[in-house]
Design a protein around this motif. Sequence first.
Motif, mmCIF file in Angstrom:
data_model
loop_
_atom_site.group_PDB
_atom_site.id
_atom_site.type_symbol
_atom_site.label_atom_id
_atom_site.label_comp_id
_atom_site.label_asym_id
_atom_site.label_seq_id
_atom_site.Cartn_x
_atom_site.Cartn_y
_atom_site.Cartn_z
ATOM 1 N N GLU A 74 37.298 42.334 38.057
ATOM 2 C CA GLU A 74 36.088 43.140 37.915
ATOM 3 C C GLU A 74 36.425 44.629 37.834
ATOM 4 N N ALA A 75 37.401 45.084 38.606
ATOM 5 C CA ALA A 75 37.810 46.494 38.555
ATOM 6 C C ALA A 75 38.445 46.811 37.209
ATOM 7 N N LYS A 77 37.838 45.263 34.336
ATOM 8 C CA LYS A 77 36.781 45.261 33.324
ATOM 9 C C LYS A 77 35.945 46.541 33.394
ATOM 10 N N GLN A 78 35.822 47.115 34.606
ATOM 11 C CA GLN A 78 35.065 48.364 34.736
ATOM 12 C C GLN A 78 35.733 49.483 33.951
ATOM 13 N N VAL A 79 37.047 49.427 33.797
ATOM 14 C CA VAL A 79 37.741 50.434 32.983
ATOM 15 C C VAL A 79 37.161 50.429 31.565
ATOM 16 N N MET A 81 34.158 49.411 30.714
ATOM 17 C CA MET A 81 32.788 49.924 30.779
ATOM 18 C C MET A 81 32.785 51.446 30.856
ATOM 19 N N LEU A 82 33.729 52.018 31.581
ATOM 20 C CA LEU A 82 33.814 53.475 31.674
ATOM 21 C C LEU A 82 34.223 54.108 30.352
ATOM 22 N N LEU A 96 37.230 45.839 26.249
ATOM 23 C CA LEU A 96 36.787 44.701 27.039
ATOM 24 C C LEU A 96 37.346 43.398 26.478
#
Length: 107
Positions: A74-75, A77-79, A81-82, A96
Amino acid sequence: MANHELPSGAGKVADDYPEVWRAYASLGKACAEAGPLDDRTRRLVKLALAVGGGSEGAVHSHMRRALDEGIEPEALKQVAMLAIPTLGLPAGVAALTWIEDITDARR
């Protein structure tokens, strides 16, 4: 890292030009030790730099290492999203998909 664990292009450079590879690896170590960031933060930054550079191979490489180091998917994948508001939707979506290439393969 053993040459057989490197992406194919990097592995070929390491095999064909070992002195260059040793110097490159030494530079990487020196850069990693040049500041206060911990291992987890450095890995996330390196993943983000690979995303920003648009390098699918580097994203895959940093993803494999991040998961091996215990960083949660999850961390990672947040990259991606950012990346969307900074690099744009297409670049974030591409990142992604590259990230999920590795997380999905490990399920």
